[in-house]
Design a protein around this motif. Structure first.
Motif, mmCIF file in Angstrom:
data_model
loop_
_atom_site.group_PDB
_atom_site.id
_atom_site.type_symbol
_atom_site.label_atom_id
_atom_site.label_comp_id
_atom_site.label_asym_id
_atom_site.label_seq_id
_atom_site.Cartn_x
_atom_site.Cartn_y
_atom_site.Cartn_z
ATOM 1 N N LEU A 12 128.823 -90.710 26.355
ATOM 2 C CA LEU A 12 130.128 -90.886 26.979
ATOM 3 C C LEU A 12 131.007 -89.679 26.743
ATOM 4 O O LEU A 12 131.758 -89.249 27.616
ATOM 5 N N PHE A 13 130.945 -89.088 25.545
ATOM 6 C CA PHE A 13 131.710 -87.883 25.272
ATOM 7 C C PHE A 13 131.263 -86.756 26.194
ATOM 8 O O PHE A 13 132.064 -85.931 26.624
ATOM 9 N N ALA A 14 129.978 -86.695 26.500
ATOM 10 C CA ALA A 14 129.456 -85.607 27.315
ATOM 11 C C ALA A 14 130.065 -85.572 28.703
ATOM 12 O O ALA A 14 130.086 -84.531 29.362
ATOM 13 N N LEU A 15 130.598 -86.708 29.164
ATOM 14 C CA LEU A 15 131.185 -86.767 30.487
ATOM 15 C C LEU A 15 132.460 -85.939 30.594
ATOM 16 O O LEU A 15 132.953 -85.687 31.678
ATOM 17 N N THR A 16 133.008 -85.489 29.466
ATOM 18 C CA THR A 16 134.269 -84.759 29.474
ATOM 19 C C THR A 16 134.061 -83.255 29.460
ATOM 20 O O THR A 16 134.973 -82.508 29.164
ATOM 21 N N SER A 17 132.860 -82.773 29.783
ATOM 22 C CA SER A 17 132.539 -81.369 29.629
ATOM 23 C C SER A 17 133.203 -80.471 30.670
ATOM 24 O O SER A 17 133.283 -79.266 30.482
ATOM 25 N N CYS A 18 133.646 -81.013 31.816
ATOM 26 C CA CYS A 18 134.260 -80.213 32.864
ATOM 27 C C CYS A 18 135.776 -80.198 32.684
ATOM 28 O O CYS A 18 136.347 -81.072 32.058
ATOM 29 N N GLY A 19 136.431 -79.198 33.308
ATOM 30 C CA GLY A 19 137.882 -79.164 33.261
ATOM 31 C C GLY A 19 138.414 -78.408 32.063
ATOM 32 O O GLY A 19 137.779 -77.476 31.572
ATOM 33 N N LYS A 21 139.493 -77.151 28.330
ATOM 34 C CA LYS A 21 138.730 -77.173 27.088
ATOM 35 C C LYS A 21 139.166 -78.353 26.229
ATOM 36 O O LYS A 21 140.351 -78.543 25.967
ATOM 37 N N ILE A 22 138.182 -79.145 25.810
ATOM 38 C CA ILE A 22 138.453 -80.320 24.990
ATOM 39 C C ILE A 22 137.616 -80.232 23.724
ATOM 40 O O ILE A 22 136.399 -80.060 23.779
ATOM 41 N N ILE A 23 138.274 -80.347 22.594
ATOM 42 C CA ILE A 23 137.605 -80.297 21.294
ATOM 43 C C ILE A 23 137.178 -81.699 20.916
ATOM 44 O O ILE A 23 138.012 -82.606 20.822
ATOM 45 N N GLN A 24 135.890 -81.912 20.728
ATOM 46 C CA GLN A 24 135.395 -83.224 20.352
ATOM 47 C C GLN A 24 135.630 -83.456 18.855
ATOM 48 O O GLN A 24 135.086 -82.751 18.011
ATOM 49 N N SER A 25 136.484 -84.428 18.544
ATOM 50 C CA SER A 25 136.886 -84.731 17.165
ATOM 51 C C SER A 25 136.819 -86.235 16.945
ATOM 52 O O SER A 25 137.845 -86.885 16.724
ATOM 53 N N PRO A 26 135.625 -86.826 17.026
ATOM 54 C CA PRO A 26 135.523 -88.290 17.013
ATOM 55 C C PRO A 26 135.968 -88.922 15.702
ATOM 56 O O PRO A 26 135.632 -88.449 14.619
ATOM 57 N N ARG A 104 150.395 -79.026 18.930
ATOM 58 C CA ARG A 104 151.588 -78.288 19.327
ATOM 59 C C ARG A 104 151.265 -77.075 20.200
ATOM 60 O O ARG A 104 152.056 -76.698 21.055
ATOM 61 N N ASP A 105 150.095 -76.455 19.967
ATOM 62 C CA ASP A 105 149.705 -75.270 20.730
ATOM 63 C C ASP A 105 148.977 -75.616 22.027
ATOM 64 O O ASP A 105 148.504 -74.719 22.735
ATOM 65 N N GLY A 106 148.880 -76.907 22.342
ATOM 66 C CA GLY A 106 148.215 -77.329 23.559
ATOM 67 C C GLY A 106 146.743 -77.630 23.399
ATOM 68 O O GLY A 106 146.084 -78.011 24.376
ATOM 69 N N SER A 107 146.210 -77.497 22.196
ATOM 70 C CA SER A 107 144.807 -77.833 21.958
ATOM 71 C C SER A 107 144.586 -79.326 22.188
ATOM 72 O O SER A 107 145.339 -80.159 21.688
ATOM 73 N N ILE A 108 143.545 -79.657 22.940
ATOM 74 C CA ILE A 108 143.239 -81.048 23.272
ATOM 75 C C ILE A 108 142.068 -81.520 22.427
ATOM 76 O O ILE A 108 140.987 -80.948 22.476
ATOM 77 N N HIS A 109 142.293 -82.578 21.653
ATOM 78 C CA HIS A 109 141.251 -83.180 20.828
ATOM 79 C C HIS A 109 140.905 -84.551 21.402
ATOM 80 O O HIS A 109 141.801 -85.344 21.696
ATOM 81 N N GLN A 110 139.621 -84.825 21.554
ATOM 82 C CA GLN A 110 139.190 -86.150 21.998
ATOM 83 C C GLN A 110 138.641 -86.917 20.811
ATOM 84 O O GLN A 110 137.676 -86.511 20.180
ATOM 85 N N LEU A 111 139.281 -88.072 20.525
ATOM 86 C CA LEU A 111 138.921 -88.899 19.384
ATOM 87 C C LEU A 111 137.979 -90.033 19.757
ATOM 88 O O LEU A 111 137.180 -90.485 18.936
ATOM 89 N N LEU A 112 138.100 -90.527 20.976
ATOM 90 C CA LEU A 112 137.252 -91.605 21.484
ATOM 91 C C LEU A 112 136.897 -91.303 22.935
ATOM 92 O O LEU A 112 137.669 -90.637 23.637
ATOM 93 N N PRO A 113 135.767 -91.804 23.413
ATOM 94 C CA PRO A 113 135.454 -91.658 24.838
ATOM 95 C C PRO A 113 136.514 -92.328 25.705
ATOM 96 O O PRO A 113 137.165 -93.291 25.289
ATOM 97 N N ASP A 114 136.647 -91.833 26.908
ATOM 98 C CA ASP A 114 137.657 -92.359 27.840
ATOM 99 C C ASP A 114 137.524 -93.859 28.060
ATOM 100 O O ASP A 114 138.528 -94.552 28.244
#
Length: 218
Positions: A12-19, A21-26, A104-114
Motif C-alpha cells: 500500500l505504501f508503494a502506491l505513493t511513489s508518484c508525485g 517526494k514522500i518520505i516513508q516513516s511508518p 516546517r520545511d515542506g518535507s512530507i512524511h507518510q506514517l500510514l498508507p492512504d
C-alpha cells in the motif's frame, strides 16, 4: 520493535511513489493497533470489517501544536493513547495518528498508507486522509508547508474520489451529511486547526480540482 503486520502494508505504501517526494516513516501498526482500529470503526461508525481500510472521500488538514516532527512522531508512534489525553480517552484506547505529517520545511512524511484508518477527526475517519502540519497558534504554518499540502492533495485527488478538503475546525459541518457516521452524540471536541487563513490560502491553490463546497452551517 515493529510488528510483522507492518510488512503487509508495504504494497500500500508503494502506491505513493508518484508525485511529490514522500518520505516513508511508518508508525507502529501491530496486531493490537489493527484490532483497536477495527473496534473503533465498529463502535463509532457501526462498520464491521476484517481490515481497517477506508475509501478516501476527503482530506482533513491539521496542525500538530507540537513544535517538531521528531516529537510528533513520538506522539503518534505508540499504539495506545497516552493517559493524559483525558478528553478523548473514553472514546477509545486507540492512539491518535495521521496518514501524513508535513514538516516546517515542506518535507512530507507518510506514517500510514492512504487507505488505512487513522484516528484524527471525529465522525469522519472512515473516509478521511489526515495531513498534520508541524506548527500551531504560536508557530504559524509556513509557505513551504502550503506548497507541500497543495502538491500532496493534488496527487491524492488523482488517486481517490476526493470531494472535500477541510480544516479540522470545520469537521462538525458534516454532521448533517451522509459522510458523518459518529454514533456517540456526546463525542465532540472544539478545534481551530490549521487556522482559517491557511485554509483560505490552500483553497485558492486547489481551485482547479473542482472540489465540492462545504455543507452549510445548520
Amino acid at each position: 520493535m515493529k510488528s510483522l503486520v507492518s510488512l503487509s502494508l508495504i504494497g500500500l505504501f508503494a502506491l505513493t511513489s508518484c508525485g511529490p517526494k514522500i518520505i516513508q516513516s511508518p508508525i507502529v501498526f501491530d496486531q493490537q493497533r489493527k484490532e483497536l482500529s477495527l473496534a473503533y470503526m465498529k463502535s463509532h461508525y457501526g462498520m464491521e470489517q476484517s481490515q481497517p481500510t477506508i475509501v478516501p472521500r476527503m482530506v482533513v488538514v491539521h496542525w500538530t501544536a507540537i513544535p517538531t516532527y521528531e516529537k510528533t512522531f513520538e506522539v503518534f508512534d505508540p499504539t495506545l493513547l497516552p493517559s493524559h489525553r483525558t478528553a478523548i480517552a473514553g472514546a477509545s484506547p486507540l492512539n491518535v495518528s495521521s496518514q501524513y505529517v508535513i514538516d516546517r520545511d515542506g518535507s512530507i512524511h507518510q506514517l500510514l498508507p492512504d487507505t488505512i484508518m487513522a484516528r484524527h477527526v471525529i465522525g469522519l475517519n472512515h473516509c478521511a486522509i489526515g495531513i498534520e502540519n508541524i506548527g500551531g497558534p504560536k508557530q504559524p504554518l509556513t509557505k513551504a508547508q502550503l506548497k507541500a499540502n497543495t502538491k500532496l492533495i493534488k496527487q491524492l485527488k488523482k488517486k481517490y474520489p476526493i470531494d472535500y478538503v477541510i480544516g479540522h475546525y470545520e469537521y462538525t459541518l458534516f454532521e448533517s451529511t451522509d459522510l458523518w457516521k459518529e454514533i456517540d452524540e456526546g463525542y465532540r471536541t472544539q478545534k481551530t486547526d490549521p487556522g482559517e487563513q491557511f485554509m483560505k490560502d490552500l483553497r485558492s491553490k486547489l481551485e482547479s480540482l473542482d472540489l465540492k463546497p462545504l455543507p452549510a452551517k445548520s
